[in-house]
Design a protein around this motif. Structure first.
Motif, PDB file in Angstrom:
ATOM      1  N   LYS A 410       0.817  -1.224   0.000  1.00 51.82           N
ATOM      2  CA  LYS A 410       0.000   0.000   0.000  1.00 51.82           C
ATOM      3  C   LYS A 410       0.846   1.267   0.000  1.00 51.82           C
ATOM      4  CE  LYS A 410      -2.463  -1.204   3.621  1.00 51.82           C
ATOM      5  NZ  LYS A 410      -3.513  -1.164   4.669  1.00 51.82           N
ATOM      6  N   LYS A 411       2.037   1.215   0.544  1.00 56.07           N
ATOM      7  CA  LYS A 411       2.903   2.396   0.579  1.00 56.07           C
ATOM      8  C   LYS A 411       4.237   2.056  -0.046  1.00 56.07           C
ATOM      9  CE  LYS A 411       0.829   4.528   4.670  1.00 56.07           C
ATOM     10  NZ  LYS A 411       1.058   5.095   6.028  1.00 56.07           N
ATOM     11  N   VAL A 412       4.597   2.822  -1.084  1.00 53.70           N
ATOM     12  CA  VAL A 412       5.839   2.602  -1.813  1.00 53.70           C
ATOM     13  C   VAL A 412       6.661   3.872  -1.752  1.00 53.70           C
ATOM     14  CG1 VAL A 412       6.891   2.011  -4.027  1.00 53.70           C
ATOM     15  CG2 VAL A 412       4.718   0.957  -3.355  1.00 53.70           C
ATOM     16  N   THR A 413       7.867   3.764  -1.224  1.00 55.89           N
ATOM     17  CA  THR A 413       8.769   4.922  -1.139  1.00 55.89           C
ATOM     18  C   THR A 413      10.064   4.579  -1.858  1.00 55.89           C
ATOM     19  OG1 THR A 413       7.837   5.593   0.984  1.00 55.89           O
ATOM     20  CG2 THR A 413       9.982   6.488   0.407  1.00 55.89           C
ATOM     21  N   ALA A 414      10.526   5.509  -2.685  1.00 57.23           N
ATOM     22  CA  ALA A 414      11.765   5.280  -3.425  1.00 57.23           C
ATOM     23  C   ALA A 414      12.520   6.588  -3.562  1.00 57.23           C
ATOM     24  CB  ALA A 414      11.478   4.685  -4.799  1.00 57.23           C
ATOM     25  N   ALA A 415      13.849   6.510  -3.496  1.00 56.75           N
ATOM     26  CA  ALA A 415      14.705   7.680  -3.711  1.00 56.75           C
ATOM     27  C   ALA A 415      15.610   7.406  -4.892  1.00 56.75           C
ATOM     28  CB  ALA A 415      15.528   7.980  -2.466  1.00 56.75           C
ATOM     29  N   GLY A 416      15.811   8.426  -5.732  1.00 57.35           N
ATOM     30  CA  GLY A 416      16.649   8.246  -6.889  1.00 57.35           C
ATOM     31  C   GLY A 416      17.246   9.550  -7.345  1.00 57.35           C
ATOM     32  N   SER A 417      17.985   9.478  -8.446  1.00 58.67           N
ATOM     33  CA  SER A 417      18.635  10.674  -8.973  1.00 58.67           C
ATOM     34  C   SER A 417      18.673  10.607 -10.487  1.00 58.67           C
ATOM     35  CB  SER A 417      20.060  10.788  -8.425  1.00 58.67           C
ATOM     36  OG  SER A 417      20.717  11.932  -8.937  1.00 58.67           O
ATOM     37  N   ILE A 418      18.316  11.732 -11.110  1.00 55.21           N
ATOM     38  CA  ILE A 418      18.447  11.878 -12.558  1.00 55.21           C
ATOM     39  C   ILE A 418      19.815  12.486 -12.797  1.00 55.21           C
ATOM     40  CG2 ILE A 418      17.468  12.863 -14.642  1.00 55.21           C
ATOM     41  CD1 ILE A 418      15.685  10.801 -13.205  1.00 55.21           C
ATOM     42  N   ALA A 419      20.764  11.629 -13.194  1.00 56.44           N
ATOM     43  CA  ALA A 419      22.161  12.067 -13.267  1.00 56.44           C
ATOM     44  C   ALA A 419      22.467  12.876 -14.512  1.00 56.44           C
ATOM     45  CB  ALA A 419      23.081  10.857 -13.196  1.00 56.44           C
ATOM     46  N   THR A 420      21.785  12.554 -15.622  1.00 60.27           N
ATOM     47  CA  THR A 420      22.051  13.247 -16.882  1.00 60.27           C
ATOM     48  C   THR A 420      20.728  13.612 -17.528  1.00 60.27           C
ATOM     49  OG1 THR A 420      22.094  11.167 -18.114  1.00 60.27           O
ATOM     50  CG2 THR A 420      24.195  11.967 -17.238  1.00 60.27           C
ATOM     51  N   PRO A 421      20.702  14.618 -18.352  1.00 51.71           N
ATOM     52  CA  PRO A 421      19.459  14.969 -19.050  1.00 51.71           C
ATOM     53  C   PRO A 421      18.932  13.780 -19.853  1.00 51.71           C
ATOM     54  CG  PRO A 421      21.077  16.720 -19.304  1.00 51.71           C
ATOM     55  CD  PRO A 421      21.799  15.572 -18.659  1.00 51.71           C
ATOM     56  N   ALA A 422      17.626  13.629 -19.838  1.00 56.41           N
ATOM     57  CA  ALA A 422      16.915  12.575 -20.571  1.00 56.41           C
ATOM     58  C   ALA A 422      17.069  11.190 -19.953  1.00 56.41           C
ATOM     59  CB  ALA A 422      17.338  12.537 -22.035  1.00 56.41           C
ATOM     60  N   SER A 423      17.813  11.049 -18.848  1.00 53.68           N
ATOM     61  CA  SER A 423      17.870   9.731 -18.193  1.00 53.68           C
ATOM     62  C   SER A 423      16.575   9.473 -17.424  1.00 53.68           C
ATOM     63  CB  SER A 423      19.080   9.637 -17.262  1.00 53.68           C
ATOM     64  OG  SER A 423      18.973  10.579 -16.210  1.00 53.68           O
TER      65      SER A 423
END
Length: 522
Positions: A410-423
């Motif tokens: 029921k609860k989804v948590t995620a952390a991320g990073s867009i390192a380059t444009p269009a990724s």
């Protein structure tokens, strides 16, 4: 003589008439000279179950005639002339005696018998008490009826059989840890036959024991346990190779490698299983779980978790099936119980991969049925539930189902990073058809202008029009996005306008509420 016999049968018929479910079974026992034989004990066995019936006045009279009262059924009749004193006659048995009303069987002819004598010894050539000797007809494989064939305290035996060629089987008590042995074929034509020199000493083995249960943990009685030398069809002779009412068995086997088969009784809807290549070097335990086999003859009845299902068992082999959609990690409860009658519903839960889901840790069994609570589903897809009557009785039953999403679904948590444009960074989650998605993707001041798209099961794109609100360089909010199918969804996060940076996704997956509809067996 005819008048006396008629009077005897009339009296018996009068007694049978007091019980509408009982019939008179009559006949006559003769010797080869066509003379009636008195004092022959008549034993009646249910041919299907092997259970011996209690019958009154089941000894032949001075004319060799007998009459007993039995309920309708299919029987094996055994004729024991042990108490006949003026001649030595062989015991006899007849099969397939169908009683559907008052029944008179053809005359039974007892042939002259021969005495079989000898001694059974074990380690140290000591006599073994209580060994059951069986004679198996070498031509037909039929076990002969040989009353009084157990050894005495010194291992000695003496009993009577008819002339023939037989396999001799020695069956010591399981408690002795001695292995069942077979010898022969042995021609037996002269009187007496002394087997002492033929029979080799019995040897010690090890105990093999275990319990046969259904996938929901119900102990299964009358399961036949066969032990074969690994990779062959050669069976190890066994005594006590059928499970008791508590599902347990114990046999004596030699050491070595074996294939062990567990077969349910005829007419059962459970399925046989085999455990190949079992190495046995000492006392060993080998349990077995028998799944429900077959199907009700048609496709499963589709339901939603939360629905009720109502069905009827028509016979011991009857299997009913339902199906439902589920996702891995979902908690499922199923409560199957009879509504009237004596049937005891049991079931197997079968995953989309066709593997049986282990239920023993979640089950509660009662006289009325079987219930499992909060079973975690191991896969995503279509599940089947196969129902049967554990005790073989027919009758109606009712099933309650419930599905509950675990907190991790029921609860989804995620952390991320867009390192380059269009990724792109993908955030997967599981959902059910009819559910909804809400949540936010936050940039947290990283400089990312978050943008999202949603893919359904099979990578089908899902429109977010009217459900997504963007705050440039801050967040994207999702509100009540309809989820059209059951399976794995993917939220794809990227940076708008070539921006990069870190983000946090906080999603809430709403599972559909299912009304308690009643679905009946088609």
């Amino acid at each position: 003589m005819v008048a006396q016999r008629a009077a005897f049968v009339v009296l018996l018929l009068s007694a049978a008439a007091t019980n509408s479910s009982a019939d008179a079974l009559t006949g006559r026992v003769l010797n080869q000279a066509q003379n009636g034989v008195s004092d022959v004990d008549i034993d009646v066995f249910d041919q299907v179950t092997g259970v011996k019936l209690v019958t009154q006045d089941d000894v032949t009279d001075s004319q060799g005639e007998f009459a007993v009262v039995v309920p309708p059924g299919l029987y094996r009749l055994a004729f024991d002339p042990t108490d006949v004193t003026d001649q030595t006659l062989a015991p006899a048995q007849i099969f397939d005696v169908a009683v559907t009303g008052n029944t008179e069987i053809p005359d039974v002819i007892l042939v002259p018998g021969i005495e079989v004598v000898g001694q059974v010894v074990g380690p140290g050539n000591l006599g073994i008490a209580g060994v059951d000797l069986d004679l198996i007809d070498a031509g037909t494989g039929t076990k002969m009826f040989t009353p009084g064939d157990d050894t005495d305290s010194q291992g000695l035996f003496a009993f009577v059989t008819e002339p023939g060629t037989y396999i001799v089987r020695l069956q010591p008590a399981v408690s002795t840890r001695l292995i069942v042995a077979e010898f022969g074929p042995v021609p037996m034509t002269t009187d007496p036959v002394d087997l002492t020199a033929l029979l080799e000493p019995l040897v010690e083995g090890v105990w093999l024991s275990g319990t046969a249960t259904s996938s929901s943990g119900i102990p299964l009685a009358a399961v036949d346990v066969d032990v074969r030398f690994a990779g062959t069809i050669d069976e190890v002779p066994l005594l006590g190779d059928e499970t008791g009412t508590n599902g347990t068995y114990q046999v004596v086997v030699p050491t070595g490698n074996f294939d062990i088969d567990f077969a349910p009784p005829p007419g059962s809807a459970y399925q046989a299983v085999s455990h190949p290549g079992v190495a046995i070097a000492a006392d060993a335990v080998q349990d077995a779980t028998l799944p429900v086999g077959g199907s009700g003859g048609g496709p499963p009845t589709a339901i939603d978790l939360g629905n009720r299902f109502e069905g009827v068992f028509s016979a011991g082999e009857d299997v009913d099936e339902i199906s439902f959609e589920g996702v891995a990690g979902m908690l499922v409860s199923i409560d199957a119980r009879r509504t009237t009658g004596t049937a005891r519903p049991d079931f197997s839960l079968i995953a989309p991969s066709t593997a049986a889901v282990e239920l023993a840790a979640y089950v509660r069994v009662s006289a009325k049925g079987t219930k499992v609570t909060n079973v975690p589903l191991p896969e995503t897809g279509t599940y089947r539930v196969a129902f049967l009557s554990a005790n073989g009785a027919g009758g109606p039953y009712s099933v309650r189902t419930k599905g509950k999403a675990s907190p991790g679904l029921k609860k989804v948590t995620a952390a991320g990073s867009i390192a380059t444009p269009a990724s792109i960074v993908e955030v997967p989650f599981l959902a059910m058809e009819g559910g909804k998605l809400k949540g936010k993707v936050l940039s947290g001041g990283s400089g990312l202008d978050p943008s999202v798209e949603l893919l359904g099961p099979g990578a089908a794109p899902i429109s977010l029009g009217g459900y997504a609100v963007s705050k440039p360089l801050v967040s994207v909010s999702l509100t009540g996005v309809p989820l059209p199918a059951t399976g794995t969804y993917t939220l794809r996060v990227t940076g708008a306008n070539g921006t990069t940076g870190a983000f946090t996704a906080k999603l809430g997956v709403l599972f559909p509420k299912v009304p308690p509809l009643v679905v009946t067996e088609p």
